[in-house]
Enzyme design. Sequence first.
Site, PDB file in Angstrom:
ATOM      1  N   TYR A  33       0.820  -1.205   0.000  1.00 36.22           N
ATOM      2  CA  TYR A  33       0.000   0.000   0.000  1.00 36.22           C
ATOM      3  C   TYR A  33       0.850   1.249   0.000  1.00 36.22           C
ATOM      4  O   TYR A  33       2.063   1.185   0.226  1.00 36.22           O
ATOM      5  CB  TYR A  33      -0.955  -0.006   1.207  1.00 36.22           C
ATOM      6  CG  TYR A  33      -0.291   0.308   2.535  1.00 36.22           C
ATOM      7  CD1 TYR A  33       0.506  -0.626   3.179  1.00 36.22           C
ATOM      8  CD2 TYR A  33      -0.447   1.557   3.135  1.00 36.22           C
ATOM      9  CE1 TYR A  33       1.116  -0.328   4.397  1.00 36.22           C
ATOM     10  CE2 TYR A  33       0.154   1.853   4.345  1.00 36.22           C
ATOM     11  CZ  TYR A  33       0.933   0.906   4.976  1.00 36.22           C
ATOM     12  OH  TYR A  33       1.546   1.207   6.160  1.00 36.22           O
ATOM     13  N   ARG A  52       8.083   3.974  -4.767  1.00 33.21           N
ATOM     14  CA  ARG A  52       8.148   3.017  -3.652  1.00 33.21           C
ATOM     15  C   ARG A  52       7.094   1.921  -3.825  1.00 33.21           C
ATOM     16  O   ARG A  52       7.350   0.748  -3.503  1.00 33.21           O
ATOM     17  CB  ARG A  52       7.961   3.741  -2.309  1.00 33.21           C
ATOM     18  CG  ARG A  52       8.182   2.811  -1.117  1.00 33.21           C
ATOM     19  CD  ARG A  52       8.163   3.544   0.215  1.00 33.21           C
ATOM     20  NE  ARG A  52       6.873   4.139   0.489  1.00 33.21           N
ATOM     21  CZ  ARG A  52       6.629   4.930   1.523  1.00 33.21           C
ATOM     22  NH1 ARG A  52       7.586   5.219   2.388  1.00 33.21           N
ATOM     23  NH2 ARG A  52       5.428   5.426   1.718  1.00 33.21           N
ATOM     24  N   ARG A 100      -7.733 -20.351  -1.804  1.00 34.98           N
ATOM     25  CA  ARG A 100      -6.718 -20.222  -0.767  1.00 34.98           C
ATOM     26  C   ARG A 100      -5.688 -21.350  -0.836  1.00 34.98           C
ATOM     27  O   ARG A 100      -6.008 -22.523  -0.644  1.00 34.98           O
ATOM     28  CB  ARG A 100      -7.358 -20.208   0.623  1.00 34.98           C
ATOM     29  CG  ARG A 100      -6.327 -19.898   1.708  1.00 34.98           C
ATOM     30  CD  ARG A 100      -6.926 -19.888   3.115  1.00 34.98           C
ATOM     31  NE  ARG A 100      -5.883 -19.565   4.096  1.00 34.98           N
ATOM     32  CZ  ARG A 100      -4.993 -20.450   4.552  1.00 34.98           C
ATOM     33  NH1 ARG A 100      -5.043 -21.701   4.142  1.00 34.98           N
ATOM     34  NH2 ARG A 100      -4.069 -20.075   5.422  1.00 34.98           N
ATOM     35  N   HIS A 102      -1.090 -21.479  -0.420  1.00 34.08           N
ATOM     36  CA  HIS A 102       0.022 -20.583  -0.130  1.00 34.08           C
ATOM     37  C   HIS A 102       0.840 -20.127  -1.343  1.00 34.08           C
ATOM     38  O   HIS A 102       1.175 -18.957  -1.447  1.00 34.08           O
ATOM     39  CB  HIS A 102       0.939 -21.198   0.935  1.00 34.08           C
ATOM     40  CG  HIS A 102       0.321 -21.213   2.300  1.00 34.08           C
ATOM     41  ND1 HIS A 102      -0.751 -22.018   2.613  1.00 34.08           N
ATOM     42  CD2 HIS A 102       0.606 -20.520   3.417  1.00 34.08           C
ATOM     43  CE1 HIS A 102      -1.096 -21.825   3.876  1.00 34.08           C
ATOM     44  NE2 HIS A 102      -0.290 -20.913   4.385  1.00 34.08           N
ATOM     45  N   GLU A 180      11.956   2.263  14.246  1.00 31.30           N
ATOM     46  CA  GLU A 180      11.042   3.324  13.782  1.00 31.30           C
ATOM     47  C   GLU A 180       9.764   3.226  14.594  1.00 31.30           C
ATOM     48  O   GLU A 180       9.583   2.319  15.401  1.00 31.30           O
ATOM     49  CB  GLU A 180      10.755   3.167  12.283  1.00 31.30           C
ATOM     50  CG  GLU A 180      10.095   1.861  11.923  1.00 31.30           C
ATOM     51  CD  GLU A 180       9.807   1.701  10.418  1.00 31.30           C
ATOM     52  OE1 GLU A 180       9.691   2.712   9.719  1.00 31.30           O
ATOM     53  OE2 GLU A 180       9.685   0.541   9.982  1.00 31.30           O
ATOM     54  N   LEU A 205      11.015   1.250   7.114  1.00 36.70           N
ATOM     55  CA  LEU A 205      10.464   1.726   5.846  1.00 36.70           C
ATOM     56  C   LEU A 205      11.213   2.995   5.450  1.00 36.70           C
ATOM     57  O   LEU A 205      11.454   3.869   6.287  1.00 36.70           O
ATOM     58  CB  LEU A 205       8.976   2.041   6.019  1.00 36.70           C
ATOM     59  CG  LEU A 205       8.297   2.443   4.712  1.00 36.70           C
ATOM     60  CD1 LEU A 205       8.095   1.221   3.824  1.00 36.70           C
ATOM     61  CD2 LEU A 205       6.971   3.123   4.975  1.00 36.70           C
TER      62      LEU A 205
END
Length: 286
Positions: A33, A52, A100, A102, A180, A205
Amino acid sequence: MSRIAYVNGRYVPHSEASVHIEDRGYQFADGVYEVVLVHRGKLVDEIPHLDRLDRSLSELQIDAPMPRAPLRQVMREMVRRNRISDGIVYIQATRGVARRDHPFPKNTRPALVMTSRRLAMPDRAKAEEGVAALTIPDIRWARCDIKAVALLPNVLGKQQAREAGAYEAWQVDDEGYVTEGTSTNTWIVTPDGELVTRQIGEQILSGITRATLIDLAAKQGVTFVERRFTVAEALGAREAFVTSATSFVTPITKINDTVIGNGRAGSVAMGILDSYLDYAADAGAS
Ligand code: PDD
């Protein structure tokens, strides 16, 4: 006026926006995101945020859900349709919907959703007062440089902070160094007046606000160094603050039970906040 969301190619009322229960973002946190600041209707640091996003996607081997030019158009359309002057655009891309299982599914299209909402720009007088932070062990994974939607440790840390009456939790690695915040980068000003933030690496990040502020601090002639610092050093700092697209520059005046500096926001933090606000209104917006 009703809020509008963008879901896989369609603009829909926010209250009705939904994704499939087998979206891998929902089942595996298999997605990434971005949160982009909007100021006076313009996107701040849009290009670095999209760079990014591309990097996060490529680290997870998720194809870009949409080329950049139309993506930028959708971002602008979200700002327009939601009548955002000051606010944010939230972009989320996941590996998409599949049974579903993996391993990466074959022939699954990445999913893209966007929301936008209002957010007030910081109040200078309030910023002067500062907020509290507490320190917590960093229990996250080893690739915190990827802006993944897997934020459970961050959520738990932030909740712990809020229950303690603090604004943010400063995460601390096994060696006692601050990594952070749970949704911010962390900074201190040493007693000698040196501005310090942790160097980029897989433990944090690479904040877009952080990068912008490093440039702005250099222009102000602030002595700056990228290195890790301990909790003890933070407690003895002259100033401390956190930064992000939604926290801007937020001075921290208390860490755990220790008052930082004189208990008010310091001149370095306020100077950088002022220059960031000028930047957001001008050079950094598109
Ligand atoms: N968070 N570190 C973490 C863990 C973050 O989640 C964020 C941003 C930052 C600062 O990055 P930037 O300056 O690019 O916003 C650092 C966003 C705002 C969020 O999760 O809502």
